[in-house]
Design an enzyme around this catalytic site. Structure first.
Site, PDB file in Angstrom:
ATOM      1  N   ASP A  61      92.350  68.768  25.369  1.00 10.81           N
ATOM      2  CA  ASP A  61      91.202  67.882  25.579  1.00 10.81           C
ATOM      3  C   ASP A  61      89.945  68.742  25.569  1.00 10.81           C
ATOM      4  OD1 ASP A  61      89.755  65.601  26.262  1.00 10.81           O
ATOM      5  OD2 ASP A  61      89.805  66.106  28.379  1.00 10.81           O
ATOM      6  N   THR A  94      85.370  63.977  22.590  1.00  7.16           N
ATOM      7  CA  THR A  94      84.713  65.167  23.160  1.00  7.16           C
ATOM      8  C   THR A  94      84.806  66.358  22.211  1.00  7.16           C
ATOM      9  OG1 THR A  94      86.773  65.564  24.350  1.00  7.16           O
ATOM     10  CG2 THR A  94      85.012  64.553  25.573  1.00  7.16           C
ATOM     11  N   THR A  95      85.947  66.497  21.514  1.00  2.00           N
ATOM     12  CA  THR A  95      86.110  67.627  20.594  1.00  2.00           C
ATOM     13  C   THR A  95      85.239  67.425  19.355  1.00  2.00           C
ATOM     14  OG1 THR A  95      88.398  67.719  21.348  1.00  2.00           O
ATOM     15  CG2 THR A  95      87.842  69.058  19.459  1.00  2.00           C
ATOM     16  N   ASP A 394      91.163  59.211  29.016  1.00  7.46           N
ATOM     17  CA  ASP A 394      90.627  58.965  27.670  1.00  7.46           C
ATOM     18  C   ASP A 394      91.043  57.592  27.166  1.00  7.46           C
ATOM     19  OD1 ASP A 394      89.614  61.441  27.816  1.00  7.46           O
ATOM     20  OD2 ASP A 394      90.741  62.330  26.171  1.00  7.46           O
TER      21      ASP A 394
END
Length: 559
Positions: A61, A94-95, A394
């Protein structure tokens, strides 16, 4: 006569100006993006991080990785902040945000080398962002949030890149159940879904991960005050919630009472007892089966409550109390004198205290309309449970976004490719003129980093795959082809069923472009500034002696 150089800053201060500062920021952006680049897509690698306490974090994550990393470069810090913002705002992507922001900064480097002014690059970027959002709007399509199978597919495709993918649709179902439980409809299409407050994840090591479930109600780690004599199981309980202590009020600080006769001491104790008895009788008159208070509850009060056949739980967290109130329809009361019949919660079907492992857990479940829930996660070890919790967070974020804004876009890099093609078409048609055209095109090319990274991470031939994908998008105007992150093949995302929420995608593009424009505006970095000691005029910087007057009461306590 030669003039001596004037130094404004102190000697130990480091200062980077102009191009050097901009190149430094771009390098920092690229370096942070490279850290998380391999964690994108279903074939993602895991990162193992050792935290300060010696514990390990195993995750892919983006936000969890960057949260643990300690960086010194100011630009890198601000880029890491992006993933935290993205996580709080939409819960997913997020990545992607970090990789895109790094690529946007890298795309600006050639223009800076050609002495293009940063504000011109930024103008091109902002214009490209507006057009990109419009293109995503055109690609998106609505979805029926009541169709459970469709919702499961969306959540599954979003957490398909995570560790919990091996457990099938288990996490997706947990997330969807939790979000549907806590949704409150305010009418006129407005919905309130507060995951942070009302969906609590309880991790209990042991058992199989398949035992995890969403409770129709609340659970917390507490036992009744007098386990031997209070009931631990009540069907259809009447629940009273308090946030006041059920013990005799002590003096605020030190209270001195002078007693001349022994009888006065007995009278004082009797008054305390009578006050507690009166309070307990007030509570008992409403016939509750369970009393829960956030503060203390004395042994005497427990004795009176046991006599009245009432179970009691004390020192519960405020947040847990709010969840119980919402689940069983009770109102939290601040004073025993103010209790009304309407404050008693009757919505719960069962109150039960169970022992799991070595701990006692209280369950208030089978609620009629619980607008709050607890998600019980079981698993082999703490590390596994922590990772499952991150994935679940998530998944709940995705389910919440789709419920609030029920629009979808195709995943697997299809949107990025469509936006890239749309931007280059507009640039070719002369919609953008002058020097802004270069940066405008660069945004489109930078977006291709997502499909490129997906292809890289699953070991496909990157150049051949991307060329095929570009050709496919050039041939068909409304193409939804992207890269299958498992095989590296080009697949129609509609058939594969890989979707992403519209909000996540738009937020990702917006955040990354805005962060890149912000960092490109910086032309001066000053570091090494010392903190000034705040001294009052006339005060010396000598260490003060403690004379008992200026002692910090917190420090006085024994360690």
């Amino acid at each position: 006569m030669m003039q001596a150089p004037v130094t404004v800053l102190q000697a130990n201060t480091k200062r980077d100006t102009g191009k050097k500062a901009q190149y430094g920021n771009i390098m920092a952006g690229k370096a942070v993006a490279d850290i998380v680049r391999t964690t994108l897509g279903p074939r993602a690698m895991l990162k193992m991080l050792l935290d300060a306490n010696g514990g390990i974090v195993l995750t892919n994550d983006g936000n969890a990785i960057l949260r643990e990393i300690d960086v010194s470069h100011p630009a890198a810090k601000s880029i890491i902040e992006l993933s935290r913002t993205q996580d709080e705002e939409v819960g997913d992507g997020t990545t992607s945000v970090i990789i895109l922001a790094g690529e946007m900064l890298a795309s600006a480097e050639p223009f800076l080398e050609r002495n293009l002014h940063p504000t011109t690059i930024i103008r091109g970027y902002v214009r490209a962002l507006e057009d990109a959002v419009r293109i995503v709007d055109d690609i998106s399509f609505p979805i029926d949030t009541n169709n459970r199978q469709q919702m499961l597919n969306i959540v599954n495709s979003c957490i398909g890149t995570k560790f919990t993918m091996r457990f099938g649709s288990l996490i997706a179902e947990l997330a969807l159940d939790a979000v549907q439980t806590i949704t409150v409809d305010h009418g006129e299409g407005r919905r309130e879904i507060d995951i942070k407050k009302y969906a609590k994840v309880e991790k209990i090591p042991g058992g199989a991960i398949e035992d995890s479930r969403v409770l129709r109600g609340v659970m917390f780690e507490k036992d009744v005050v007098v386990p031997a004599r209070m009931r631990r199981k009540v069907h259809n309980p009447r629940i009273l919630l308090l946030d006041c202590p059920l013990e005799y009020k002590k003096g605020e600080n030190q209270t001195n009472v002078e007693l001349m006769r022994e009888e006065d001491w007995a009278a004082l104790l009797k008054m305390e007892e009578e006050w507690i008895q009166k309070t307990c009788e007030q509570i008992a008159s409403f016939k509750p089966d369970l009393v829960i208070t956030e503060k203390g509850l004395s042994d005497l009060a427990a004795h009176y409550l046991v006599k009245a056949g009432i179970s009691a739980i004390r020192r519960l967290r405020k947040t847990d109390n709010n969840r119980i109130a919402r689940a069983c329809g009770a109102t939290i009361v601040s004073r025993p004198d103010e209790i009304r019949e309407s404050d008693i919660g009757t919505g719960a079907g069962l109150f039960e205290v169970r022992k799991i492992g070595d701990e006692f857990y209280t369950f208030i479940v089978d609620c009629k309309e619980p607008k709050a829930c607890s998600i019980v996660l079981r698993g082999a070890s703490k590390d596994v449970l922590n990772e499952v919790e991150r994935n679940l967070h998530d998944a709940m974020g995705v389910a919440r976004n789709v419920c609030i804004d029920p629009r979808l876009v195709p995943g697997g890099g299809a949107v990025e490719m469509a936006v890239s093609r749309g931007l280059s078409e507009r640039a070719n048609s002369g919609a953008v003129e002058g020097v802004e055209q270069g940066p405008y095109r660069a945004v489109g090319q930078a977006l291709e980093v997502i499909p490129r990274t997906l292809a890289q991470n699953c070991g496909a031939n990157v150049i051949r795959t991307l060329t095929k994908l570009r050709a496919k998008h050039a041939e068909e105007p409304d193409c939804t082809f992207g890269i299958d992150g498992n095989s590296g093949q080009i697949v129609d995302m509609k058939e594969l069923g890989v979707w992403e929420p519209y909000q996540v995608k738009v937020q990702t593009v917006k955040t990354s472009v805005e962060a890149a424009t912000l960092l490109l505006r910086i032309d001066d970095i000053v570091s090494g500034l010392k903190k000034r000691d705040k001294l009052a005029p006339g005060q010396s910087s000598k260490p003060q002696m403690d004379d008992g007057e200026n002692v910090d009461s917190e420090r006085m306590l024994a360690e």
